[in-house]
Design a protein around this motif. Sequence first.
Motif, PDB file in Angstrom:
ATOM      1  N   LEU A   1      -1.897   9.007   6.635  1.00  0.00           N
ATOM      2  CA  LEU A   1      -0.818   8.180   7.154  1.00  0.00           C
ATOM      3  C   LEU A   1      -1.183   7.534   8.487  1.00  0.00           C
ATOM      4  N   VAL A   2      -2.091   8.156   9.223  1.00  0.00           N
ATOM      5  CA  VAL A   2      -2.643   7.497  10.409  1.00  0.00           C
ATOM      6  C   VAL A   2      -3.349   6.216   9.981  1.00  0.00           C
ATOM      7  N   ALA A   3      -4.127   6.315   8.910  1.00  0.00           N
ATOM      8  CA  ALA A   3      -4.844   5.148   8.400  1.00  0.00           C
ATOM      9  C   ALA A   3      -3.880   4.048   7.968  1.00  0.00           C
TER      10      ALA A   3
ATOM     11  N   LEU B   1       0.017   2.841   1.743  1.00  0.00           N
ATOM     12  CA  LEU B   1       0.531   1.484   1.587  1.00  0.00           C
ATOM     13  C   LEU B   1       1.957   1.400   2.126  1.00  0.00           C
ATOM     14  N   THR B   2       2.787   2.397   1.817  1.00  0.00           N
ATOM     15  CA  THR B   2       4.164   2.404   2.298  1.00  0.00           C
ATOM     16  C   THR B   2       4.215   2.447   3.819  1.00  0.00           C
ATOM     17  N   THR B   3       3.375   3.275   4.423  1.00  0.00           N
ATOM     18  CA  THR B   3       3.354   3.387   5.886  1.00  0.00           C
ATOM     19  C   THR B   3       2.940   2.074   6.524  1.00  0.00           C
ATOM     20  N   ALA B   4       1.900   1.440   5.975  1.00  0.00           N
ATOM     21  CA  ALA B   4       1.466   0.140   6.491  1.00  0.00           C
ATOM     22  C   ALA B   4       2.574  -0.889   6.360  1.00  0.00           C
ATOM     23  N   THR B   5       3.254  -0.886   5.214  1.00  0.00           N
ATOM     24  CA  THR B   5       4.296  -1.872   4.962  1.00  0.00           C
ATOM     25  C   THR B   5       5.505  -1.660   5.867  1.00  0.00           C
TER      26      THR B   5
END
Length: 493
Positions: free
Chosen positions: A296-298, A341-345
């Motif tokens: 999730l850091v990534a 992907l969710t975290t980035a979004t």
Amino acid sequence: MNQISASPVRSPLLKTEDWWAVWLGGLVFLLGLGPLVGTDLLGWAVKTNVWLSASKALVPQSEAYAFLPGWVSLVLTYLFFLVTTTIGASAMGWNIKKFMGGFTVIFALTYGCWFIGSYAHIAATKNALANLNISWSLGLTQEIGFVIAMVVGLLIGNFWLGLAKYLEEAARPEWFIKTGIVILGSALGIKALGSMNLASTVIVRGLCAIVEAYLIYWPVVYFISRKWFKLTPEWSAPLASGISICGVSAAIATGGAIRSRPQVPIILSSVIVVFVAVELLLLPWLAEMLLYKQPLVAGAWMGLAVKSDGGAVASGAITDALITAKAAATMGVKWEPGWMLTTATVTKVFIDIFIGVWAFILAIIWSVYRIDKKDSKEKGDKVSAGEIWERFPKFVIGYAATFFILLLIGLLAPHAIKDATTGANQANGLRGIFFMLTFFSIGLVTNVRKLWAEGMGKIVLVYAVCLFGFILWVGLFISWIFYHGIMPPVVGG
């Protein structure tokens, strides 16, 4: 006859890409709700498997449509995209003949790139080699098709200028990616139902992370632009917003807020797109090497570092696939896909939400302090609440709506979660195609020759110094602070 009065007056709800992202993404979302009423409305759409035999690569999404040959499913998918996007293009007043022709070519080239990228010896991850009965693969995952599409777009945009000119009416990366993000909201809703604690953690921490990033990024970039490179405020403010916040959207909103000349945000947007392409080629693989134990850091890093909606979300998708595969191969941990992907979004969407707020703040500062002395009368005009609404990214409304609708369905009718998940996954398949179209279009509109012809050396240098000098690393540090130690759910765990 008065030609002006004969021209149709389009509603604000029908004339912008932002709103059409909501309508088109909302349509796909609603069709994805079909299983809730016992109807499969999207299962006919094409899905591309990792393949060794080309004849087995294309299949419909749903087994209910297994009778359809793969090529028929692909044709139906193309027709769905062509008809729906053409309706939107017509409503926005575009050249329909050019749009339909250009879109057909773009769809064919884009899906061809995805097809090539799905070849087993290119895409298969190590944990899938045995099932495919092969001994080696580059292990780049199917998301390498995104990169292939972008490279093909870059080649056309810079070396086949006649073809690029023909395709430009249909090359709409911001529309494609915003539509995809609206659909993606339903995927977040499904994930939230499965892991409420983790979903709320991602949302709250994402908000905190971007606020902190704002407070660091923008003033430092502005200071460097003004003091070290002697750029005027007219250039420095949109550049600071573009580099530190949200790329093209922020540069354009800031340029409008401070009443800069129109060419300023346009030229800056071109530079931003070039650097987004560079980041897409580098950052996901760097994240795989450094952060595969901190997924999730990534994901948050992609959201904070990549300066466009399309680039950030697409880099999140690639990072998700790479790290999920590496964790399974090296640590024996099979994380549920989609959380990076969710975290980035989520991070990127929160950034988008603040574009209008930030533009409003800058407009007030420019008005009160008359930072640009020239044309000071115009600079003193106040920005109305209506202007803030115009600058607000409308697709965020669609993203929030699809998220909350799916979440409420699951909370109010837990027995419907299985069907809702099926439908959301089918809609998410079409979301992937919007992402593919985004990558190709980003490459196509990136004319490197034109940038250098306009004397963009200093702007490029400022962007490079700020991005690679501190923004990437401050973003990584902030991502680490807020997401270190938080893991996605383990499949079967």
